[in-house]
Design a protein around this motif. Sequence first.
Motif, PDB file in Angstrom:
ATOM      1  N   ILE C 206       0.843  -1.197   0.000  1.00  0.00           N
ATOM      2  CA  ILE C 206       0.000   0.000   0.000  1.00  0.00           C
ATOM      3  C   ILE C 206       0.877   1.246   0.000  1.00  0.00           C
ATOM      4  O   ILE C 206       0.648   2.189  -0.759  1.00  0.00           O
ATOM      5  CB  ILE C 206      -0.954  -0.003   1.213  1.00  0.00           C
ATOM      6  CG1 ILE C 206      -1.984  -1.122   1.062  1.00  0.00           C
ATOM      7  CG2 ILE C 206      -1.667   1.347   1.344  1.00  0.00           C
ATOM      8  CD1 ILE C 206      -2.813  -1.384   2.288  1.00  0.00           C
ATOM      9  N   GLN C 207       1.922   1.213   0.810  1.00  0.00           N
ATOM     10  CA  GLN C 207       2.823   2.365   0.836  1.00  0.00           C
ATOM     11  C   GLN C 207       3.487   2.559  -0.523  1.00  0.00           C
ATOM     12  O   GLN C 207       3.680   3.680  -0.987  1.00  0.00           O
ATOM     13  CB  GLN C 207       3.881   2.200   1.922  1.00  0.00           C
ATOM     14  CG  GLN C 207       4.657   3.487   2.187  1.00  0.00           C
ATOM     15  CD  GLN C 207       5.905   3.277   3.009  1.00  0.00           C
ATOM     16  OE1 GLN C 207       6.128   2.202   3.548  1.00  0.00           O
ATOM     17  NE2 GLN C 207       6.717   4.298   3.100  1.00  0.00           N
ATOM     18  N   PHE C 208       3.813   1.438  -1.157  1.00  0.00           N
ATOM     19  CA  PHE C 208       4.456   1.499  -2.475  1.00  0.00           C
ATOM     20  C   PHE C 208       3.565   2.262  -3.461  1.00  0.00           C
ATOM     21  O   PHE C 208       4.034   3.118  -4.201  1.00  0.00           O
ATOM     22  CB  PHE C 208       4.726   0.077  -2.965  1.00  0.00           C
ATOM     23  CG  PHE C 208       5.370   0.005  -4.312  1.00  0.00           C
ATOM     24  CD1 PHE C 208       6.734   0.188  -4.442  1.00  0.00           C
ATOM     25  CD2 PHE C 208       4.617  -0.237  -5.444  1.00  0.00           C
ATOM     26  CE1 PHE C 208       7.338   0.125  -5.683  1.00  0.00           C
ATOM     27  CE2 PHE C 208       5.221  -0.296  -6.688  1.00  0.00           C
ATOM     28  CZ  PHE C 208       6.583  -0.119  -6.809  1.00  0.00           C
ATOM     29  N   PHE C 209       2.289   1.924  -3.464  1.00  0.00           N
ATOM     30  CA  PHE C 209       1.395   2.551  -4.435  1.00  0.00           C
ATOM     31  C   PHE C 209       0.863   3.899  -3.962  1.00  0.00           C
ATOM     32  O   PHE C 209       0.624   4.794  -4.748  1.00  0.00           O
ATOM     33  CB  PHE C 209       0.220   1.617  -4.752  1.00  0.00           C
ATOM     34  CG  PHE C 209       0.641   0.422  -5.532  1.00  0.00           C
ATOM     35  CD1 PHE C 209       1.084   0.558  -6.848  1.00  0.00           C
ATOM     36  CD2 PHE C 209       0.624  -0.847  -4.972  1.00  0.00           C
ATOM     37  CE1 PHE C 209       1.496  -0.547  -7.583  1.00  0.00           C
ATOM     38  CE2 PHE C 209       1.030  -1.947  -5.702  1.00  0.00           C
ATOM     39  CZ  PHE C 209       1.473  -1.797  -7.005  1.00  0.00           C
ATOM     40  N   PHE C 210       0.658   4.009  -2.661  1.00  0.00           N
ATOM     41  CA  PHE C 210      -0.048   5.182  -2.131  1.00  0.00           C
ATOM     42  C   PHE C 210       0.929   6.247  -1.659  1.00  0.00           C
ATOM     43  O   PHE C 210       0.625   7.438  -1.693  1.00  0.00           O
ATOM     44  CB  PHE C 210      -0.949   4.714  -0.971  1.00  0.00           C
ATOM     45  CG  PHE C 210      -1.768   5.806  -0.353  1.00  0.00           C
ATOM     46  CD1 PHE C 210      -2.916   6.274  -0.983  1.00  0.00           C
ATOM     47  CD2 PHE C 210      -1.411   6.357   0.861  1.00  0.00           C
ATOM     48  CE1 PHE C 210      -3.675   7.260  -0.418  1.00  0.00           C
ATOM     49  CE2 PHE C 210      -2.172   7.349   1.439  1.00  0.00           C
ATOM     50  CZ  PHE C 210      -3.305   7.810   0.797  1.00  0.00           C
ATOM     51  N   GLY C 211       2.114   5.817  -1.233  1.00  0.00           N
ATOM     52  CA  GLY C 211       3.082   6.774  -0.705  1.00  0.00           C
ATOM     53  C   GLY C 211       2.922   6.913   0.798  1.00  0.00           C
ATOM     54  O   GLY C 211       1.994   6.367   1.394  1.00  0.00           O
ATOM     55  N   ALA C 212       3.846   7.647   1.396  1.00  0.00           N
ATOM     56  CA  ALA C 212       3.883   7.727   2.854  1.00  0.00           C
ATOM     57  C   ALA C 212       3.148   8.953   3.380  1.00  0.00           C
ATOM     58  O   ALA C 212       3.089   9.173   4.581  1.00  0.00           O
ATOM     59  CB  ALA C 212       5.335   7.748   3.330  1.00  0.00           C
ATOM     60  N   GLN C 213       2.578   9.753   2.475  1.00  0.00           N
ATOM     61  CA  GLN C 213       1.981  11.015   2.934  1.00  0.00           C
ATOM     62  C   GLN C 213       0.558  10.811   3.442  1.00  0.00           C
ATOM     63  O   GLN C 213      -0.020   9.750   3.327  1.00  0.00           O
ATOM     64  CB  GLN C 213       1.997  12.047   1.793  1.00  0.00           C
ATOM     65  CG  GLN C 213       0.975  11.834   0.698  1.00  0.00           C
ATOM     66  CD  GLN C 213       1.305  10.664  -0.214  1.00  0.00           C
ATOM     67  OE1 GLN C 213       2.154   9.851   0.055  1.00  0.00           O
ATOM     68  NE2 GLN C 213       0.587  10.563  -1.323  1.00  0.00           N
ATOM     69  N   THR C 214       0.011  11.845   3.999  1.00  0.00           N
ATOM     70  CA  THR C 214      -1.361  11.822   4.495  1.00  0.00           C
ATOM     71  C   THR C 214      -2.265  12.474   3.456  1.00  0.00           C
ATOM     72  O   THR C 214      -1.920  13.515   2.895  1.00  0.00           O
ATOM     73  CB  THR C 214      -1.430  12.607   5.809  1.00  0.00           C
ATOM     74  OG1 THR C 214      -0.462  12.058   6.694  1.00  0.00           O
ATOM     75  CG2 THR C 214      -2.787  12.499   6.443  1.00  0.00           C
ATOM     76  N   GLU C 215      -3.384  11.848   3.173  1.00  0.00           N
ATOM     77  CA  GLU C 215      -4.301  12.372   2.161  1.00  0.00           C
ATOM     78  C   GLU C 215      -5.708  12.426   2.729  1.00  0.00           C
ATOM     79  O   GLU C 215      -5.991  11.853   3.777  1.00  0.00           O
ATOM     80  CB  GLU C 215      -4.324  11.450   0.927  1.00  0.00           C
ATOM     81  CG  GLU C 215      -2.995  11.293   0.221  1.00  0.00           C
ATOM     82  CD  GLU C 215      -2.641  12.472  -0.664  1.00  0.00           C
ATOM     83  OE1 GLU C 215      -3.437  13.437  -0.699  1.00  0.00           O
ATOM     84  OE2 GLU C 215      -1.579  12.442  -1.297  1.00  0.00           O
ATOM     85  N   SER C 216      -6.586  13.097   1.996  1.00  0.00           N
ATOM     86  CA  SER C 216      -7.997  12.975   2.355  1.00  0.00           C
ATOM     87  C   SER C 216      -8.821  12.896   1.082  1.00  0.00           C
ATOM     88  O   SER C 216      -8.348  13.200  -0.010  1.00  0.00           O
ATOM     89  CB  SER C 216      -8.435  14.134   3.244  1.00  0.00           C
ATOM     90  OG  SER C 216      -7.991  15.336   2.687  1.00  0.00           O
ATOM     91  N   PHE C 217     -10.064  12.465   1.237  1.00  0.00           N
ATOM     92  CA  PHE C 217     -10.947  12.352   0.073  1.00  0.00           C
ATOM     93  C   PHE C 217     -11.256  13.739  -0.480  1.00  0.00           C
ATOM     94  O   PHE C 217     -11.104  14.749   0.208  1.00  0.00           O
ATOM     95  CB  PHE C 217     -12.257  11.668   0.479  1.00  0.00           C
ATOM     96  CG  PHE C 217     -12.063  10.257   0.944  1.00  0.00           C
ATOM     97  CD1 PHE C 217     -11.556   9.290   0.090  1.00  0.00           C
ATOM     98  CD2 PHE C 217     -12.394   9.886   2.241  1.00  0.00           C
ATOM     99  CE1 PHE C 217     -11.374   7.986   0.522  1.00  0.00           C
ATOM    100  CE2 PHE C 217     -12.222   8.584   2.672  1.00  0.00           C
ATOM    101  CZ  PHE C 217     -11.711   7.632   1.805  1.00  0.00           C
ATOM    102  N   THR C 218     -11.717  13.785  -1.723  1.00  0.00           N
ATOM    103  CA  THR C 218     -12.006  15.103  -2.295  1.00  0.00           C
ATOM    104  C   THR C 218     -13.359  15.641  -1.841  1.00  0.00           C
ATOM    105  O   THR C 218     -13.580  16.848  -1.859  1.00  0.00           O
ATOM    106  CB  THR C 218     -11.976  15.050  -3.832  1.00  0.00           C
ATOM    107  OG1 THR C 218     -12.754  13.942  -4.251  1.00  0.00           O
ATOM    108  CG2 THR C 218     -10.568  14.945  -4.343  1.00  0.00           C
TER     109      THR C 218
END
Lengths: 328, 329, 386
Positions: C206-218
């Motif tokens: 998941i980290q590989f595809f999503f990255g280590a940052q924090t996101e939120s839905f639009t």
Amino acid sequence: MDWLTILTTTVHAAIGWETVVYGLAAIGVNIHFGYTGLLNFGQAAFMAVAGYGLAVSVTVMNLPFWIGILVGLAAAAVLALLLGIPTLQLRADYLAIVTIAAAEIVRLVFRSVYFKDIFGGSDGRRGFNTDFYAMNPYPPGRYGIGPFGFGERTMWLLTVGWIVVLLCCLVVYLLMKSPWGRVLKAIREDEDAVRALGKNVFAYKMQSLMLGGIIGCFGGFFYGLYNGSVQPDVFGTEMTFFAYTIVILGGAARVFGPVVGAMIFWVLFVFIGNTLAELVANGYIPFMSTIQVGPIRYALVGLGFILLLVVRPQGIFGDKREIAIDAR
Amino acid sequence: MRDDTMTAGPKATAQAAFKDLAREPGVPKPDPILVVDNVVRRFGGLTAVEVSHVEIQRGSITALIGPNGAGKTTFFNQLTGFDTADSGTWTFNGRPMNGLPAHKVVRAGMVRTFQLTKALSRLTVLENMRLGAQKQKGESFWRALVPSFWREQEDEITERAEELLARFKLDAKRDDFAGSLSGGQRKLLEMARALMVRPELVMLDEPMAGVNPALTQSLLGHVKDLREQGMTVLFVEHDMDMVRDISDWVIVMAQGAVIAEGPPSTIMSDQRVIDAYLGAHHDAPLSDSELAAQLHEAEAALEAEIHDPGATRSASTAPGAETTEETQK
Amino acid sequence: MNGAKIVVTTEGGQPVEEVTSNAQGAWDVQVEDPGKFKVTLDVSTIPQNAAPRGGVNVRTPTVFEGNCSTVLFPLDPKGAGGQPQQEATGQSSFWGQAAQLTFEGVNLGLIIALGALGLSLIYGTTGLTNFAHGELVTLGAVIAYAFNVGFSIQLIPAAILAVVVAGALGYGQDRWFWGQLRKRGTGTIAMMIISIGVAILLRNLIQFFFGAQTESFTDYNTQAGITVGPISAAPKNFWAIGIELAVLVVVGLALMKTRTGKAARAVSDNPALAASSGINVDRVIRIIWTAGGAIAALAGVMLGLSQSLKFTMGQDILLLIFAGVTLGGLGTAFGALIGSLVVGIFIQVSTLWVPPELKSVGALAVLIIVLLFRPQGILGRRERIG
């Protein structure tokens, strides 16, 4: 491609500080899991309280180095008591949940702003290894053959580290050959049967938890001494699971299993990581960025762990026969 | 095995002791090794064991029988410290034993085996045996580190273990993993291992369950042998033929209580016993019909559970002593 | 939150940088030296209908060498009128604050309960203590994020898609992995350890595809708040609680009333007996895995909605799920529900006394203490833990 760097880092990894630290952690886990069947998923917490015990004693309380070591050991023993009393009488998975929760508690407390004055928040503590390196008998210089070698500080750490590793192996060897070790192994098989033979199972489990925790705690010391610092997030659950991977890799319930496992683990980990990083950096793997090497390397550990347990649960050198009759 | 007439000594003594006893539940014995008073164990709303008084005669073989779910194994668990009784007292050799943890019960001289054998699979047969020995110096952490402290004692233990293994005809297997033994051999090993403790009272939980007929005779012989060596035997059994063959005295439990006592020759004609077994088959090996009854009972319980919307899944143990007996392992 | 102005100065007041948050409401400032900084959120640049939580618009984080330090300005929606006094009514009194925190705790508790229900059902039917269950939660959130952000699908259909996909993944996991292991006779302890490997694998993928940052839905990031009694929250939180409750009730009813539900409970009581009375145990387990994966995904979406998305979100909540399950009694579905609610409320309400960063510590410590005195959990029975 810088093959020489990959080669030297890989060779260094085989006997390097990571192998010492994780080898010690794994020897502890091997006592818990391999010999006694205890599922301690909080080995990182033992290492953390040890490292912090030393660091806080020296840097915050200005105590001598050796007192710091004693504080670290005592902290690990107390942690074993705290974890063991509520859970060692319960089913195996409760110990697993409690230890993993305790490790998280320890980490969160160490990194909290609230206790920043003591533990230093997410930055941790540094500057407690001067006394250790003051004892270094190696004159400054580089020790090694050709491209392989270490500086005098690393040499000193590795010398002490490997002596401790071998001493721990000796202790495990003596104990597991003795009637004491026989009781532990019997508890792993069926604790009710052991109870029905007049052994105080709880006391043995507690001794096992404490011994393994204290051996793991040396891993925490060496981590702190090599890096010159301890940070809370280093002692996350991954550290514990690496130790489990190492134990199973080398073969559970074997004296040198954890040491051999740690060597293999770190050689592969460093080799794969560096090779991937080099490949990515040189554009051989276009769909990956250098930041993604980290996760993929960890993912491979996970995958390797699963495959190992499914295909060769006895480890690389394990005895198939022992696993085949394992009733569980 | 040994001929009974030849070893008339202990057997005759044991049977003489029972000769003039009343056939009443809880009857006092001339020389009791174990005296039990008012032991009660409840699981939720169900009373699994409620034994008001019972005594076990020293040097005898006493059988504990009863229909399924009578609470025999639960009773065993109370006496041996594997489960905590809600109330009650019992003394072993005059020493109060209630509340004692299992390992201390064993150290007092009361050793038990399990219905489902507990061979320590990844230990060798010999290691299994050695484990049974008590007061081992090498079992303390610090002394374990120095072999010279315990080497000598270990040799003695090994010698005794080998003698016992030879007696139980397991000596050829001494270096095999216990997990590789057959079911019957495991029963033998478990009994032999229990003897390493040097117990005064041996409590066997269904020693014949799951043993093939060829081994049954040998096991029977070993049980009789225990009495010859001065030990007291209390065993739970379903097989009435076996009970009749080896026991000196029979205690019958039903619904958690002791309902009758008597010598094996007459116990099955006791009206209370017939009532307790009514519907079950009391004079044939019970295995098949018993299994069916068991299945039926459990199914009914499951059905009841499913139709009771208020029940959480944990109510599964509620079917009672039946389940508690089965789930203890 | 787009376009909010943030001013960063050193502790002494020397200006460092002024930034404006991007479409996700994120911003970052590179600083030269470690030390203490003062971060001020310009209240006039945030939308009319929102206000910083507790009225705090100044933070003083300490930045360490080579590490980044996160400063979050949680925004609470204000009432339509946008009077500055709005904050005071909700936050001033102790009991008002307690009510607000209880509300948030219920939301968190229900999210934990969604995860706990799946974990507990899988444990009940297969005996597996699944350490990879947290990753199923993350997976749900991340899949929803992929649909929501990647394919610009509105969050509600995206969440439904994510739940369906995660259900399918749950099915697949059992069909091709756990089911196969069961067939080989792998023991429950071995499977538990394998699940750790699965957790590490999934988390890092998941980290590989999503990255280590924090996101939120639009969607639903800025919502005008509504006030109910002492509680003020965005409507999405009320909706979230409603949806969570509805799902829990539906699953509960399904367990009680449907054939499959009864069969599932029968299997968790005694698999061998269930099999002998004609229940297809494998089929039941597969359904449980599918449902478990789906509701875990829903938990992930809800968690992402009420907090934010990160690849460790599942790992973090897993321990709370375990706390809830253990508190309620391992393997009892209804106990898990109650235990989770207790944990959720406890965590939030404890912030009245405990620093928020340590709130999980309190919950985990309580878990250990409960094990000391009532190891069977709130609803469990004594004899079940052997």
